[in-house]
Write an enzyme that holds these catalytic residues in place. Structure first.
Site, PDB file in Angstrom:
ATOM      1  N   ASP A  91       0.859  -1.190   0.000  1.00 31.45           N
ATOM      2  CA  ASP A  91       0.000   0.000   0.000  1.00 31.45           C
ATOM      3  C   ASP A  91       0.889   1.232   0.000  1.00 31.45           C
ATOM      4  OD1 ASP A  91      -2.750   1.211   0.268  1.00 31.45           O
ATOM      5  OD2 ASP A  91      -1.806   2.096   2.028  1.00 31.45           O
ATOM      6  N   SER A  92       0.332   2.341  -0.438  1.00 32.78           N
ATOM      7  CA  SER A  92       1.093   3.585  -0.434  1.00 32.78           C
ATOM      8  C   SER A  92       1.381   4.061   0.988  1.00 32.78           C
ATOM      9  CB  SER A  92       0.327   4.675  -1.195  1.00 32.78           C
ATOM     10  OG  SER A  92      -0.932   4.905  -0.581  1.00 32.78           O
ATOM     11  N   CYS A 128     -11.153   3.303  -0.891  1.00 34.49           N
ATOM     12  CA  CYS A 128      -9.825   3.609  -0.374  1.00 34.49           C
ATOM     13  C   CYS A 128      -9.700   2.845   0.932  1.00 34.49           C
ATOM     14  CB  CYS A 128      -9.638   5.105  -0.144  1.00 34.49           C
ATOM     15  SG  CYS A 128      -8.063   5.523   0.672  1.00 34.49           S
ATOM     16  N   HIS A 152      -8.032   3.360   3.485  1.00 34.83           N
ATOM     17  CA  HIS A 152      -8.001   4.188   4.692  1.00 34.83           C
ATOM     18  C   HIS A 152      -9.408   4.401   5.273  1.00 34.83           C
ATOM     19  CE1 HIS A 152      -3.979   5.290   3.301  1.00 34.83           C
ATOM     20  NE2 HIS A 152      -3.783   5.976   4.411  1.00 34.83           N
TER      21      HIS A 152
END
Length: 272
Positions: free
Chosen positions: A11-12, A193, A195
């Site tokens: 993941d980023s 997303c 998050h």
């Protein structure tokens, strides 16, 4: 594929840990390496070329650590880099490796969560601008109308641990209202997303009760179970000692502090 290969999860930043958590709960026997590219996150506002380059660098790093199967637990990377990696890089340089994303597994099942056939997708600018969900959902459910809403402030709020504070209410309500203004009968909202599950308490308060709020962790985990069942040759080569390791391109102390919020337990990371 060589023996004792861990599953790589990329993941980023931190968000992929919500997917990793679901995968590890469903498949606890496997070995995993998680990599967060925190030094260059968030990815959402970068160009296609930049995200592809960053993602490929991280995938190749996971390959160098022995991973032969990598999950892009990042919607932006899945939207902007996955197809190119699968079609360009794997056949020429890594024919025995596999890279999977989070968009297709979600698109395959989203029809089960809507009656009105009006679905909302909330994601980063990169995911929304890629139109990946529009294309993938249309392949499986051409009768579903997809309404997209970019939520550029949500990832910074979450990564700065401000997502449950009262100051976040404005941005949650703003983006939810903008999405609902696109159609009266949206009955399913996908959090595109990884998050965003950390905003669930506020999203449930902001959205009408009849709307299904869909997170991706359990969907991606179930899809991985199915994938390994259908590819026993790959599964037989994966290490199964239950070992997990965590890496970050950023500061390890900061990663460890924030990552526990996403993963649900304390962890210790190493530098990429």
């Amino acid at each position: 594929m060589q023996q004792s290969s861990p599953i790589g999860i990329f993941d980023s930043g931190y968000g992929g840990l919500t997917v990793f958590r679901s995968i590890a709960e469903k498949l606890p026997q496997y070995d995993y390496i998680y990599l967060g590219d925190n030094a260059r996150s968030p990815y959402g506002d970068h160009s296609f070329e930049t995200i592809y380059r960053y993602t490929l660098e991280c995938v190749e790093w996971l390959f160098s650590k022995g991973c032969k199967l990598v999950i892009l637990a990042c919607n932006t990377a899945s939207a902007k880099a996955l197809r190119t990696i699968q079609q360009k890089n794997l056949p020429t340089k890594y024919p025995d490796r596999r890279v999977l994303g989070v968009i297709r597994p979600t698109a395959e099942v989203i029809g089960s969560y809507t009656t009105s056939k009006q679905v909302g997708v909330m994601g980063t600018r990169g995911t929304v601008n890629s139109k990946s969900y529009l294309l993938e959902i249309n392949k499986f459910f051409p009768d579903i109308k997809v309404h997209q809403q970019a939520c550029p402030m949500w990832v910074p709020l979450i990564e700065n641990n401000e997502h449950l504070q009262s100051g976040a209410d404005f941005f949650v309500n703003e983006y939810c209202n903008a999405l609902l203004a696109q159609a009266d009968d949206i009955d399913c909202v996908l959090l595109a997303c990884t998050h965003y599950p950390l905003l669930l308490p506020k999203l449930k308060a902001s959205l009408p009760d009849y709307i299904n709020i869909l997170t991706q962790g359990e969907i991606v985990a179930a899809s991985l179970v199915d994938y390994l069942d259908r590819h026993p040759g790959i599964d037989s080569q994966l290490a199964k000692t239950g070992f997990k390791s965590f890496y970050t391109s950023g500061d390890t102390n900061a990663f460890d502090e924030h990552a526990s919020i996403f993963f649900g337990e304390n962890l210790k990371s190493a530098k990429m």
